[in-house]
Scaffold this active site. Sequence first.
Site, PDB file in Angstrom:
ATOM      1  N   SER A 254       0.858  -1.186   0.000  1.00  0.00           N
ATOM      2  CA  SER A 254       0.000   0.000   0.000  1.00  0.00           C
ATOM      3  C   SER A 254       0.891   1.231   0.000  1.00  0.00           C
ATOM      4  O   SER A 254       2.120   1.126   0.022  1.00  0.00           O
ATOM      5  CB  SER A 254      -0.878   0.005   1.247  1.00  0.00           C
ATOM      6  OG  SER A 254      -0.089   0.334   2.369  1.00  0.00           O
ATOM      7  N   LYS A 255       0.254   2.377  -0.005  1.00  0.00           N
ATOM      8  CA  LYS A 255       1.000   3.638  -0.050  1.00  0.00           C
ATOM      9  C   LYS A 255       1.993   3.767   1.109  1.00  0.00           C
ATOM     10  O   LYS A 255       2.970   4.496   1.003  1.00  0.00           O
ATOM     11  CB  LYS A 255       0.033   4.820  -0.028  1.00  0.00           C
ATOM     12  CG  LYS A 255      -0.810   4.888  -1.288  1.00  0.00           C
ATOM     13  CD  LYS A 255      -1.232   6.317  -1.600  1.00  0.00           C
ATOM     14  CE  LYS A 255      -2.075   6.384  -2.866  1.00  0.00           C
ATOM     15  NZ  LYS A 255      -3.502   6.094  -2.610  1.00  0.00           N
ATOM     16  N   ARG A 256       1.698   3.069   2.207  1.00  0.00           N
ATOM     17  CA  ARG A 256       2.617   3.124   3.341  1.00  0.00           C
ATOM     18  C   ARG A 256       4.015   2.654   2.959  1.00  0.00           C
ATOM     19  O   ARG A 256       5.012   3.048   3.549  1.00  0.00           O
ATOM     20  CB  ARG A 256       2.108   2.221   4.479  1.00  0.00           C
ATOM     21  CG  ARG A 256       1.022   2.828   5.335  1.00  0.00           C
ATOM     22  CD  ARG A 256       0.717   1.964   6.530  1.00  0.00           C
ATOM     23  NE  ARG A 256       0.416   0.592   6.151  1.00  0.00           N
ATOM     24  CZ  ARG A 256       1.111  -0.465   6.526  1.00  0.00           C
ATOM     25  NH1 ARG A 256       2.157  -0.327   7.302  1.00  0.00           N
ATOM     26  NH2 ARG A 256       0.766  -1.672   6.125  1.00  0.00           N
ATOM     27  N   HIS A 257       4.081   1.757   1.985  1.00  0.00           N
ATOM     28  CA  HIS A 257       5.380   1.199   1.578  1.00  0.00           C
ATOM     29  C   HIS A 257       6.115   2.101   0.589  1.00  0.00           C
ATOM     30  O   HIS A 257       7.306   1.962   0.390  1.00  0.00           O
ATOM     31  CB  HIS A 257       5.191  -0.172   0.938  1.00  0.00           C
ATOM     32  CG  HIS A 257       4.617  -1.197   1.877  1.00  0.00           C
ATOM     33  ND1 HIS A 257       3.295  -1.547   1.865  1.00  0.00           N
ATOM     34  CD2 HIS A 257       5.190  -1.915   2.858  1.00  0.00           C
ATOM     35  CE1 HIS A 257       3.070  -2.453   2.799  1.00  0.00           C
ATOM     36  NE2 HIS A 257       4.207  -2.691   3.427  1.00  0.00           N
TER      37      HIS A 257
END
Length: 491
Positions: A254-257
């Site tokens: 996800s964008k967290r990565h």
Amino acid sequence: MEVRVRYAPSPTGLQHIGGVRTALFNYFFAKSNGGKFILRVEDTDRERYSDESLQDLYDTLDWLGIKWDEGPVVGGPCGPYIQSERFSIYQEYAKKLVEMGKAYYCYCSAERLEALRQKQIEEKSPVQGYDGHCRNLTAEQRAELEAQGIKPVIRLKVPREGSTTFHDVLMGDITRDNKDISPDPVLLKSDGFPTYHLANVIDDHMMGITHIMRAQEWIPSGPLHVLLYQAFGWEIPTYCHLPMVMGNDGHKLSKRHGSTSVRDFRKKGYLPEALLNYVSLVGWSYDGEKEFFSREELEKCFSLEKINKAPGVFDYQKLDWFNAQYIRRKSDSELADLLMPYLVEAGLLDESAKDRLLAFVPGIKDRITLLSDVVSMASFLKDSGAPEASLLIPKKMDASGTLDALKHVYDTVKAGLEAGKNDEELQQDLMDLAQKLGIKNAGVFNPLRTAVTGMAVSPPPFSCIRLLGKEESYRRIERAISVLEKEIENV
Ligand code: GLU
Ligand code: ZN
């Protein structure tokens, strides 16, 4: 039997790594089996739809060099391939299900459904969802409701007993008790819009899809889809739900990565070959050894059997590594063409300077990971003014020694450039000069580098001079010489 597979995204956001992996697996599976790859746009959710997402879908596949055999733009025998253009088909087939006794009209008001929902929550009812209120309406009851102007939805009759099983190539048999399947879900809304399940199943059947390869998050929909195929009396396609794509930490990517949209990767300067190659290896491998695959190779050797059952890990560093490798494989001229837009956008160069960029490329080819790295490496094109004397003077040298060296360097470089010498010859000339002056190589190269680029670390000085152009380089060297002269006067 001809293999027919599809990529069926909903244009509600930008194409991301997970989606592209699904597209690639479908595409390569079709190609390696001499089958057809179909693109279908599932745009029934008009609220979340955006033109930008649709354009991004086309741009992404184009960029990756993935051509669909049938679909929007190119057409095909099972069109239209955009669901919003197929509403009359869904309406017709939903009616057919009603006629066959597999589905029914429901006239329940939103208020009744909401009250039902509240009651189920309060009573902690094991069954959540529709209660089958309209399952057995008589023709008279229906006529009366119609006369009141109530527009019905169409619901599927989900059997209350028994269970439904479907087979998945990777996961084996997946069985669900029918009572746990969403009770009598809506297939067609009162405004004539289909729900996702109806449109998806009708289209897969009518488009002759033989294998359904999609993300594992669709497994819960599997039993319902199987019930729909059975209700229609249609053959069930082969299912192959693809393992999740995770980040390095074991969580769904996800964008967290980091960036996940292909557009972002593209902007930063990842090459389509690198992304395609690496993404194809997330959850698939050929023999566990071979890592480099061109699109053409994958079109030949991709197979379902080699898909990993375990989730695939998307490792940004590994992608970077692939990208750097693919950059090194480009010819100088190809690379210059790829780099130019970054420099133009940064306002550092204009198109007419292709020759200068071409001469710069060999100096940076091995140093860049992303195409956009060229911007910082060529930032010296923007003149940041005369360098400080302290920056020009190498360690263990003083101002007058540096001045003397730089003057000699200037003469040597200028003579070499005017005589048309190449970078190696110029380099050799400077090493000879250092020896003649009895100083280290750094004593000639470092002041030159700083004079030309204003930076202590930069691509090789001659590459920089090529990019800057002779005249501007001479001007900067002369300017550095006067900086040193002033420094000496002031002491
Ligand atoms: N439109 C669905 C999606 O965007 C497709 C699901 C499927 O492939 O059946 O994921
Ligand atoms: Zn009802």
